[in-house]
Design a protein around this motif. Structure first.
Motif, mmCIF file in Angstrom:
data_model
loop_
_atom_site.group_PDB
_atom_site.id
_atom_site.type_symbol
_atom_site.label_atom_id
_atom_site.label_comp_id
_atom_site.label_asym_id
_atom_site.label_seq_id
_atom_site.Cartn_x
_atom_site.Cartn_y
_atom_site.Cartn_z
ATOM 1 N N ALA A 501 0.847 -1.197 0.000
ATOM 2 C CA ALA A 501 0.000 0.000 0.000
ATOM 3 C C ALA A 501 0.878 1.241 0.000
ATOM 4 O O ALA A 501 1.894 1.296 0.700
ATOM 5 C CB ALA A 501 -0.918 0.003 1.219
ATOM 6 N N VAL A 502 0.498 2.251 -0.811
ATOM 7 C CA VAL A 502 1.178 3.544 -0.813
ATOM 8 C C VAL A 502 0.122 4.625 -0.579
ATOM 9 O O VAL A 502 -1.026 4.481 -1.004
ATOM 10 C CB VAL A 502 1.928 3.802 -2.143
ATOM 11 C CG1 VAL A 502 3.079 2.828 -2.312
ATOM 12 C CG2 VAL A 502 0.983 3.735 -3.343
ATOM 13 N N PRO A 503 0.472 5.719 0.113
ATOM 14 C CA PRO A 503 -0.509 6.784 0.383
ATOM 15 C C PRO A 503 -1.085 7.360 -0.907
ATOM 16 O O PRO A 503 -0.337 7.720 -1.825
ATOM 17 C CB PRO A 503 0.304 7.828 1.152
ATOM 18 C CG PRO A 503 1.448 7.069 1.742
ATOM 19 C CD PRO A 503 1.771 5.994 0.756
ATOM 20 N N LEU A 504 -2.397 7.418 -0.969
ATOM 21 C CA LEU A 504 -3.057 7.910 -2.169
ATOM 22 C C LEU A 504 -2.758 9.392 -2.401
ATOM 23 O O LEU A 504 -2.806 9.874 -3.537
ATOM 24 C CB LEU A 504 -4.564 7.690 -2.059
ATOM 25 C CG LEU A 504 -5.388 7.796 -3.341
ATOM 26 C CD1 LEU A 504 -4.936 6.766 -4.362
ATOM 27 C CD2 LEU A 504 -6.864 7.637 -3.059
ATOM 28 N N SER A 505 -2.445 10.131 -1.332
ATOM 29 C CA SER A 505 -2.169 11.563 -1.469
ATOM 30 C C SER A 505 -0.937 11.843 -2.319
ATOM 31 O O SER A 505 -0.779 12.944 -2.863
ATOM 32 C CB SER A 505 -1.989 12.191 -0.085
ATOM 33 O OG SER A 505 -0.911 11.592 0.603
ATOM 34 N N MET A 506 -0.049 10.862 -2.447
ATOM 35 C CA MET A 506 1.166 11.049 -3.237
ATOM 36 C C MET A 506 0.980 10.659 -4.697
ATOM 37 O O MET A 506 1.852 10.922 -5.527
ATOM 38 C CB MET A 506 2.318 10.217 -2.645
ATOM 39 C CG MET A 506 2.753 10.620 -1.254
ATOM 40 S SD MET A 506 4.084 9.557 -0.622
ATOM 41 C CE MET A 506 5.379 9.905 -1.807
ATOM 42 N N VAL A 507 -0.145 10.033 -5.034
ATOM 43 C CA VAL A 507 -0.358 9.494 -6.376
ATOM 44 C C VAL A 507 -0.977 10.560 -7.276
ATOM 45 O O VAL A 507 -2.033 11.113 -6.966
ATOM 46 C CB VAL A 507 -1.262 8.249 -6.327
ATOM 47 C CG1 VAL A 507 -1.536 7.739 -7.748
ATOM 48 C CG2 VAL A 507 -0.614 7.165 -5.483
ATOM 49 N N ARG A 508 -0.297 10.878 -8.383
ATOM 50 C CA ARG A 508 -0.847 11.817 -9.364
ATOM 51 C C ARG A 508 -1.653 11.107 -10.437
ATOM 52 O O ARG A 508 -2.746 11.541 -10.805
ATOM 53 C CB ARG A 508 0.282 12.616 -10.010
ATOM 54 C CG ARG A 508 0.686 13.838 -9.200
ATOM 55 C CD ARG A 508 1.920 14.547 -9.721
ATOM 56 N NE ARG A 508 1.945 14.761 -11.162
ATOM 57 C CZ ARG A 508 2.979 15.320 -11.798
ATOM 58 N NH1 ARG A 508 4.043 15.719 -11.107
ATOM 59 N NH2 ARG A 508 2.958 15.470 -13.103
ATOM 60 N N GLU A 509 -1.120 9.995 -10.950
ATOM 61 C CA GLU A 509 -1.855 9.233 -11.953
ATOM 62 C C GLU A 509 -1.199 7.871 -12.143
ATOM 63 O O GLU A 509 -0.093 7.613 -11.667
ATOM 64 C CB GLU A 509 -1.900 9.983 -13.292
ATOM 65 C CG GLU A 509 -0.544 10.199 -13.946
ATOM 66 C CD GLU A 509 -0.666 10.911 -15.287
ATOM 67 O OE1 GLU A 509 -1.208 10.304 -16.233
ATOM 68 O OE2 GLU A 509 -0.219 12.078 -15.369
#
Length: 633
Positions: A501-509
Motif C-alpha cells: 500500500a502507498v498513500p493515495l495523497s502522493m499518487v498523481r496518476e
C-alpha cells in the motif's frame, strides 16, 4: 507525596480551564496593546485573572493568588481610567502572565508553585502606584530597543555591568542611569535581552532549543517533561450520535443472530436470503456511520492551537524592534486531536522564521515604500479530505539566486545542480539540513536547523509543505495534512503476487510502461510524460527484491522535492486503511500495516524513507530493460 492528595481530578479540571483562559487572556492582551482604549478588553482580561485567582485560592496556591491579585489590581486601575495602557505596562503584564503559566506547570507536577520573582512583584506594585509611567516618561522615547542595544545589554548582564553604561546602552539616552535605581535597570536589561527561546517558553509553556549539537532535540520536549495531554473535549451531541448508532447496531446484530438460527435450522428459502441480505447491508451502513461518528469525536477546533501564537509573535517582534501583527483565520476548522500536539512546534518555527527573516526592518520597509506595520497571517481551512494551513507574511520574499548561492557556498549542492535548478527547487533548499541565509548565527536563527525539522515533522504527519513567494511581496508556506491519521486512503500496488500500500495523497496518476518509451539519461532510466522528464524507479529495486520481469505499470508519484514514476507489476484497488503501527519492529521504509477486507495483512510503504532523500539511489530500472534505440546522449 502529592501536595494535592485527593484533589487530583479537581486540579486537572482547574488546569484545563485555566490554561484555555490564560491563552485567551494572552490574545486579548495583544489586541489591547493595539487598542488601548477598548474597555471591553480591559474588563474581559480583569475577569480572566479574577477567575484564575478564585480557582487558585480553592487549591490553596497562595503564590499564584498573590500574582493574580496584583495583576488584577493593575487592571482595575486601568479600567477605571486611573492609569493608561503603555508599552511598559504591557511588558509587565505579559511578564505576569508568563509567571502564571510557569506556576501552572508546577501545579501540573502536583507541587505548590514557588513565589513569583521579587523584581516582577516589585514592578507590578510600582505600576499599580503609577510610578512605572513616570519612569517611562523620563526615559527613552522609543518603546523598543534596537537589536544592537539588546545584545549590548545582554553582554553587560553576563559580565557584571556598570549600571550607568548598561542603561545608556539599553535606552540610548546619556545620563539615564541617574533616573532609575540599579535593580530596576537590571530588570529592564534582563527583559530586553531575552532570547526568542525564552520568549517562546514563557508564552507557550514549552521549550524550543536551537543550539549546536542538539539538532535532534529541536522540536522535542524538555527531558522529564510530562507526557502529552491525552484528554479530549467532545460535544455531547456527538456522543449521543455514537450511542444511538451503537444501539442500532445491537438491534441489527440480534436480527442476524435470528436469521443465523433459521438457516442452521434448515430454512434457506428466498425470504430468508433476502432478509439476510438486507440485514448485512444495514449493518454495513451503520458501521460506516459509526466509524465516521467516532472519528468526529477526535476532531478539535484548531483555534485551541492558534491561541498561543499571537503572544509569541508579539514578543518576538518587540524583541527585534519590528511592528508585526499576527492575524488568525479559520480558527473553527477541525483537525484530529492527535495532530494538534505535533503541529505546535513546527508552526512556532514558521512564525519565528516569518518575523525574523520574512519581515523587513522598519527602515527597510520605509525605503521600499511599505508601511512600518507588517502582517503575518496564520490560516486554516479544509479542502476535501485534507486540512490546509498557511503561514504568510508581507515581507521581502525569497530570492532564488541568493538561495542557490548560499547552498553552493555551504557545499549543500554542486555547481551542476545549482545551474539546473528551477525557482521551486531553489525555494526548497531552505529545508536542507545546515542551510541558512544568515552569515552569523544568533539566538533567533542562523544555524540551519529549524526548517529542516519543520519539514521532517510535517512528513511524519503524512503531510506536505510547499512554498509560494514573490520578491518584495512576501512568502507563504502551505502545509497540507490529512484530516486524520487513524485512516489513510491508500493505493494497493502489486509486486508479483504480493500487494503493498502507498498513500493515495502522493499518487498523481497511473500509466502503462511501454519499454520503447523508456529512455536512458546519464545511466538512469527515465520517461517523458507530457514534456516532463521523470526518473523511473522500480519497486523491486527500492525493496531490494529480485526483479524477474519488466514492470507493466507505473505510478506517477509526487513528493515535495521531486516527482517520479514507480514501476510495479499490477494494482489491487483503493482502500481506506486503518493503520496499525509496528512499535517493536519496523523495517526501513514501512510506515505500518493494515488488514484488507479479505483478511490479508498488507505493508504500508513510507515512500520518503524508501527514497532516502534521493530519487536516484540505486533503484533504477535495470539498463537491459531500456529500449535498444532509446538511449539519450
Amino acid at each position: 507525596m502529592s501536595e494535592f492528595q485527593g484533589m487530583e481530578e479537581l486540579l486537572q479540571d482547574f488546569l484545563l480551564e485555566a490554561n484555555d483562559l490564560l491563552s485567551s487572556v494572552d490574545n486579548k492582551l495583544v489586541d489591547l496593546e493595539r487598542n488601548p482604549g477598548d474597555r471591553g478588553l480591559l474588563n474581559d482580561i480583569f475577569r480572566g485573572f479574577h477567575t484564575i485567582k478564585g480557582g487558585a485560592g480553592f487549591l490553596s496556591a497562595t503564590e499564584l493568588v498573590t500574582l493574580c491579585h496584583l495583576t488584577e489590581n493593575l487592571f482595575d486601575r486601568l479600567r477605571n481610567g486611573e492609569l493608561v495602557v503603555t508599552h511598559e505596562i504591557m511588558d509587565v503584564i505579559m511578564e505576569a502572565t508568563s509567571g502564571v503559566r510557569q506556576m501552572f506547570r508546577a501545579l501540573a507536577d502536583n507541587q505548590q508553585p514557588d513565589a513569583a520573582p521579587a523584581n516582577l512583584l516589585a514592578t507590578l506594585r510600582r505600576a499599580i502606584a503609577g510610578e512605572l509611567n513616570q519612569t517611562a516618561a523620563a526615559s527613552a522615547p522609543a518603546a523598543v530597543a534596537s537589536p544592537v542595544a539588546v545584545q549590548s545589554a545582554a553582554a553587560a548582564v553576563d559580565g557584571g555591568p556598570d549600571w550607568g553604561n548598561l542603561l545608556a546602552a539599553v535606552t540610548d539616552v546619556p545620563g539615564a542611569a541617574d533616573e532609575v535605581t540599579m535593580p530596576e535597570t537590571a530588570a529592564l536589561a534582563h527583559e530586553l535581552a531575552k532570547s526568542p527561546e525564552q520568549i517562546i517558553e514563557q508564552a507557550s509553556g514549552r521549550r524550543l532549543t536551537d543550539k549546536p549539537g542538539n539538532q535532534g532535540a529541536i522540536l522535542g520536549r524538555r527531558e522529564g517533561e510530562r507526557a502529552r495531554d491525552n484528554t479530549i473535549r467532545v460535544d455531547t451531541a456527538r456522543l449521543d450520535q455514537v450511542l444511538n448508532l451503537s444501539g442500532e447496531i445491537g438491534l441489527t446484530k440480534n436480527r442476524l443472530n435470528s436469521l443465523r438460527s433459521d438457516i442452521l435450522a434448515g430454512r434457506s428459502d428466498a425470504d430468508i436470503m433476502s432478509s439476510l441480505d438486507q440485514a448485512v447491508s444495514q449493518l454495513d451502513l451503520l458501521v460506516s456511520d459509526l466509524q465516521s461518528a467516532v472519528m468526529k469525536t477526535r476532531m478539535q477546533p484548531i483555534g485551541r492551537l492558534f491561541q498561543k501564537y499571537p503572544r509569541i509573535a508579539r514578543d518576538l517582534a518587540r524583541n527585534l524592534g519590528k511592528d508585526v501583527e499576527l492575524v488568525l483565520v479559520g480558527e473553527e476548522t477541525e483537525i484530529d486531536k492527535t495532530m494538534i500536539e505535533d503541529l505546535s512546534d513546527p508552526i512556532i518555527h514558521l512564525i519565528r522564521n516569518a518575523v525574523d527573516h520574512g519581515i523587513e526592518s522598519p527602515a527597510e520597509r520605509a525605503a521600499n515604500g511599505k508601511p512600518a506595520h507588517s502582517t503575518v497571517r496564520l490560516e486554516a481551512r479544509q479542502e476535501g479530505d485534507h486540512i490546509v494551513l498557511l503561514v504568510a507574511d508581507d515581507g521581502r520574499g525569497m530570492d532564488p539566486e541568493r538561495l542557490r548561492t548560499k547552498a553552493l557556498e555551504k557545499g549543500l549542492i554542486t555547481s551542476e545542480e545549482a545551474n539546473s535548478m528551477d525557482d521551486r527547487q531553489s525555494y526548497n533548499l531552505i529545508f536542507q539540513p545546515g542551510f541558512s541565509t544568515n552569515d552569523v548565527a544568533s539566538d533567533i536563527s542562523g544555524r540551519g536547523v529549524g526548517m529542516d525539522v519543520v519539514k521532517t515533522n510535517i512528513h511524519k504527519l503524512n503531510g506536505t509543505i510547499d512554498i509560494r513567494t514573490t520578491q518584495g511581496g512576501g512568502t507563504t508556506f502551505v502545509i497540507s495534512l490529512p484530516l486524520t491519521l487513524a485512516i489513510l486512503p491508500v493505493l494497493l500496488i502489486e509486486l508479483g503476487e504480493q500487494p503493498f500500500a502507498v498513500p493515495l495523497s502522493m499518487v498523481r496518476e497511473i500509466l502503462p510502461i511501454n519499454i520503447n518509451q523508456v529512455q536512458e539519461v546519464g545511466g538512469a532510466a527515465v520517461m517523458v510524460v507530457r514534456g516532463e522528464v521523470l526518473p523511473l524507479l522500480s519497486l523491486s529495486g527500492l525493496l531490494s527484491w529480485q526483479q524477474e520481469r519488466v514492470p507493466e505499470y507505473g505510478v506517477l508519484m509526487q513528493t515535495v522535492e521531486t516527482a517520479f514514476i514507480l514501476a510495479v507489476d499490477g494494482f489491487a484497488g483503493r482502500e481506506d486503511a486503518v493503520i496499525k503501527s509496528l512499535e517493536d519492529f519496523r523495517p526501513k521504509g514501512v510506515a505500518g500495516v493494515t488488514t484488507l477486507s479479505n483478511g490479508q495483512i498488507v505493508l504500508i510503504l513510507d515512500m520518503k524513507e524508501l527514497l532516502g532523500g534521493s530519487a536516484t539511489s540505486g533503484s533504477m530500472i535495470r539498463a537491459d530493460f531500456v529500449g535498444p534505440q532509446a538511449a539519450v546522449a
